[in-house]
Write an enzyme that holds these catalytic residues in place. Structure first.
Site, mmCIF file in Angstrom:
data_model
loop_
_atom_site.group_PDB
_atom_site.id
_atom_site.type_symbol
_atom_site.label_atom_id
_atom_site.label_comp_id
_atom_site.label_asym_id
_atom_site.label_seq_id
_atom_site.Cartn_x
_atom_site.Cartn_y
_atom_site.Cartn_z
ATOM 1 N N ASP A 42 0.789 -1.240 0.000
ATOM 2 C CA ASP A 42 0.000 0.000 0.000
ATOM 3 C C ASP A 42 0.819 1.287 0.000
ATOM 4 O OD1 ASP A 42 -1.756 -2.028 0.543
ATOM 5 O OD2 ASP A 42 -2.520 -1.175 2.408
ATOM 6 N N GLU A 221 -10.824 -1.392 3.831
ATOM 7 C CA GLU A 221 -9.494 -0.910 4.181
ATOM 8 C C GLU A 221 -9.220 0.448 3.545
ATOM 9 O OE1 GLU A 221 -6.577 -4.579 4.918
ATOM 10 O OE2 GLU A 221 -7.099 -4.375 2.798
#
Length: 487
Positions: A42, A221
């Site tokens: 990420d 998320e």
């Protein structure tokens, strides 16, 4: 003696050439960000400050597979060329360093100093209880007074304890002028929790959003909440990544449009809107401190196969950096995403040899090129095939009867490393017109397709033995331009 020296020189040269051949990184992209080595996922802490765009990212410095997370760091002046920096944040007694965000504290609300860079991240502490892994996720902060060169963790961490959630992570923080406070968006499993603070150290729960809205095939998320303008109207955007449960399996990113009053986010509807229909754009969030622009980058992989892709020295790339904008289609608003203009300076108009009306030559472009097609007729099927002499093929098509766009990588080179990988990626057609423009960004092992300026986007990775040699169209090629990547 001279003969011996000559032998040693030739032998040394042979070893160097042999080592170079073994270490050649055939899959590394030319204009997408990648770590120098080892694992990345990420994007984190993206912020613009003192002339530099900062990109932090989830990083495992000791393996090319996922492991104890750190924050890697890179900076850029144009969001295309990146300079690698030292690791910014290391694990500590509170745990490993999971995803988060960064802001510029212009008014010194936290007391670390005016214009301090402040990172907000999840401390992920893992233990074993009765043989089972147990996570405790809390929120922490760190600050930098030298534009990200060095970081100091706050002695009072964690600033937000865990309220009893197994998933409680990925803080994205913005300043809300109307309520004069910082707003934190945080995943809370199957929903997003909002918190407010005056000083980034003490946080109050404001509200929750998510149950009954959008897709819920997996954990929510990496949220991102921000305000946009559409023809003078204030529209709030909430981006939420989802794993699994994407439209084509595994990881994907959805978004909601609505209102935010400083406490509660209210969605206009319950429709599921996908930021990208592809399997390889995940955890994308926007840069802080860039004025009225909204610049997003995502992780170009999927948790279904990210640890198994056939790269060795490094794993994963980021998507192109994309400008976000709003567009109305048949009375509904949607979010467009399209690569920033900075990439255009790196592409040079090519004049490929035309073998026949439907085929263009891209031999020698090293799979790094851009194709722009104007006025694609949506009254009939359309297909682009990228191919080579090894019969490795990647296709993009529009299917009129089923009214969808698709990328098919099932005939590309290396597909056997995961059963979920070789599949057709399908995107619903949201275009309300009879024709549209199509832009394709190709970079070594990735394809990013943008239909109608990014109203529909599809991002996918692939791994060929050889570069593509030609592009073939199912229709006579016209209104098409090919741009070779140059640096």
């Amino acid at each position: 003696m001279l003969r011996k020296r000559a032998f040693l020189f030739v032998f040394t040269l042979f070893l160097m050439m042999n080592a170079f051949g073994q270490n050649e990184e055939k899959f590394r992209p030319l204009y997408h960000f990648t770590p120098q080595e080892n694992w990345m996922n990420d994007p984190n802490g993206m912020v613009y400050h003192q002339g530099l765009y900062h990109l932090f990212y989830q990083y495992h410095p000791y393996s090319s597979k996922w492991g104890p997370m750190h924050w890697g760091h890179a900076v850029s002046k144009d969001l295309v060329d990146w300079e690698h920096r030292e690791i910014a944040l290391y694990p500590d007694s509170l745990g490993t360093i999971f995803s988060g965000s960064a802001i510029v504290d212009k008014d010194n609300t936290a007391g670390f100093g005016k214009d301090a860079l402040i990172a907000l991240y999840t401390s992920n502490h893992e233990t074993r209880v009765d043989g089972r892994r147990k996570r405790l996720q809390t929120q922490s902060i760190a600050y930098s007074l030298d534009n990200g060169v060095s970081w100091t963790k706050y002695g009072g961490n964690p600033v937000l304890p865990n309220p009893g959630k197994s998933a409680f992570r990925d803080p994205k923080v913005i300043w809300h002028n109307e309520s004069a406070k910082w707003i934190m968006s945080l995943t809370a499993g199957d929903s997003i929790a909002f918190y407010g603070s005056k000083n980034l150290k003490e946080w109050d729960k404001l509200s929750d959003f998510g149950r009954g809205y959008g897709a819920h095939g997996g954990v929510w998320e990496c949220p991102d909440l921000f305000k946009m303008d559409y023809k003078g109207k204030e529209v709030w955007v909430l981006i939420v990544s989802l794993n699994p449960g994407g439209p084509n399996g595994g990881s994907a990113t959805q978004y909601f449009l609505g209102d935010f009053d400083g406490k509660v986010f209210t969605s206009y509807d319950k429709e599921t809107r996908w930021l990208d229909w592809g399997t390889d754009n995940y955890a994308g969030v926007t840069w802080s401190n860039v004025g009225d622009r909204h610049l997003l980058i995502g992780w170009m992989s999927n948790w279904q196969y990210a640890n198994a892709v056939p790269t060795e020295k490094w794993r994963s790339a980021m998507t192109t950096v994309r400008d976000l904008s709003l567009v109305e289609v048949e009375g509904k608003l949607y979010l467009r995403n399209f690569p920033i203009d900075s990439y255009n300076a790196r592409f040079k108009t090519a004049a490929p040899a035309v073998a026949k009306d439907s085929r263009l030559n891209v031999l020698g472009m090293k799979n790094a090129f851009k194709i722009s097609i104007k006025d694609v007729d949506l009254s009939r099927d359309f297909k682009l095939t990228f191919g080579n002499k090894k019969n490795e093929a990647l296709t993009f098509q529009y299917h009129k009867n089923h009214n969808y766009f698709a990328v098919n990588r099932s005939e590309t080179g290396l597909i056997a490393f995961n059963n979920n990988f070789p599949k057709k990626i399908i995107a619903d057609n949201l275009i309300a017109k009879s024709a549209c423009d199509v832009d394709v960004y190709m970079d070594k092992t990735s394809i990013e397709v943008f239909v109608d300026g990014g109203l529909v986007s599809i991002t996918g990775i692939f791994f060929n033995e050889d570069d593509f040699e030609f592009v073939e169209s199912s229709l006579e090629i016209k209104n098409i331009e090919i741009f070779r990547y140059t640096k």
